[in-house]
Motif scaffolding. Structure first.
Motif: not given
Length: 376
Positions: A122-125, A366
């Protein structure tokens, strides 16, 4: 007449008092001389599958190792919240299938690898991760649980977590059979005739006060462990009872690994039909990361290598992202990071170990085309 009744009541009270005193004394002796692990009464079944009991929040305790809280929601997932049937628009939903290491044995709700994976992603999306693991299940049971319990929540990614004893479990519980064409087929009647443990667990769990006692009474923990070993005929490497015979080793390699690959194909087909993507990770036991001697660690290691190789083959065949976490966890251990696994009789990952697993899995999700993600 009244005097006789009074005498009988007094005798009954004395007997009850003596019994209670004996139980208290026995509880104290067990706590002092033979401390026992405790866990919530989370055992349940649905459509013949071993699954978590819904609506559980309780204590999981291992003397000298951990004392944590385990929460299981009404949907039979390890979580402190409920999930909508459809993920929010724009939010990726990941469902983690697995057994004790996916469930998070020895970790609090926030420290399981699915929980830590969610925080990393959730740091990126926007991402949410459903923990659909359950201790002791084999690969076939994980695949069937996807269809029975996980599929309705429409995950975009299904993350299959495999351990080195999954083949042993498949050969014992037999949730799938192999067809003549090599395809896996669910069996109507799963598991061997084992009339003792599973019905007994269901009945005992209905007793008033049992759930509280299961989390608090070490005397009950001692009795429960002894009864399970006496009644169950299950034999897997994880129990460490005896080495595999030559016939068992042959069956493992020739039938078990073939069945494992067929089950992965079966699950991959169902996930694809639902519009999702199957990702596979192999998580090693402590014995593959830290030096441990003995017939048991040796057997765990050769079986783990065989399982990882079989997974690599089927994932290459089906173009599924795959990572064997043995090498990266070995590298972390060599760097002298905090212990990744507990020691002694408790061999599951520590919260730090679950964090390392989560980081490696996040990297796979990722970067699925990274060389480390490809099957050997």
């Amino acid at each position: 007449m009244r005097r006789a009744l009074r005498a009988r009541l007094q005798s009954a009270y004395l007997a009850l008092g003596a019994g209670a005193a004996a139980l208290v004394a026995a509880e104290g002796l067990v706590r002092v001389f033979a401390p026992q692990p405790l866990r919530p009464a989370w055992d349940d079944e649905q459509d013949g599958l071993r699954v978590p009991r819904p609506g559980i929040r309780g204590r999981h305790f291992q003397p000298g190792r951990f004392d944590v809280t385990v929460s299981i929601n009404s949907q039979r997932f390890r979580a402190t919240r409920e999930y909508d049937r459809e993920p929010e628009t724009g939010r990726l939903r990941v469902a983690v299938l697995g057994d004790s290491m996916a469930f998070g044995w020895g970790a609090g709700d926030a420290d399981t690898y699915p929980a830590q994976l969610e925080r990393i992603l959730t740091r990126d999306r926007p991402v949410e991760v459903i923990n659909a693991g359950y201790p002791g299940t084999c690969l076939g049971e994980k695949a069937l649980w996807y269809v029975k319990g996980v599929r309705p929540y429409r995950p975009g990614v299904v993350l299959l977590t495999v351990l080195g004893d999954d083949v042993d479990g498949d050969l014992y519980w037999r949730p799938f059979s192999l067809r003549e064409d090599g395809r896996a087929e669910p069996r109507d009647a799963r598991g061997p005739a084992d009339p003792g443990v599973r019905p007994a667990r269901r009945l005992v769990a209905l007793l008033p006060g049992y759930r509280l006692a299961a989390e608090r009474s070490q005397l009950l923990g001692l009795v429960r462990r002894a009864a399970t070993r006496a009644l169950s005929r299950e034999r897997t490497t994880a129990l460490g009872q005896r080495p595999a015979t030559a016939d068992e080793a042959r069956q493992f390699r020739e039938e078990g690994l073939t069945l494992l690959k067929a089950e992965v194909r079966w699950l991959a087909d169902r996930v694809r039909e639902d519009g999702g993507r199957l990702v596979v990770v192999f998580v090693p036991f402590r014995d593959s990361i830290y030096p441990v001697e003995g017939w048991w660690p040796d057997e765990l290691r050769w079986k783990s290598r065989a399982v990882a190789a079989a997974l690599g083959q089927v994932c290459t065949e089906r173009a599924l992202p795959f990572r064997d976490l043995t090498t990266p966890l070995l590298a972390r251990a060599a760097r002298g990071e905090a212990p990744l696994y507990y020691e002694g009789d408790e061999t599951h990952p520590t919260p730090t170990g679950y964090g390392a697993i989560a980081q490696e899995v996040a990297d796979l999700l990722v970067n699925p085309e990274h060389p480390r993600s490809r099957a050997p």
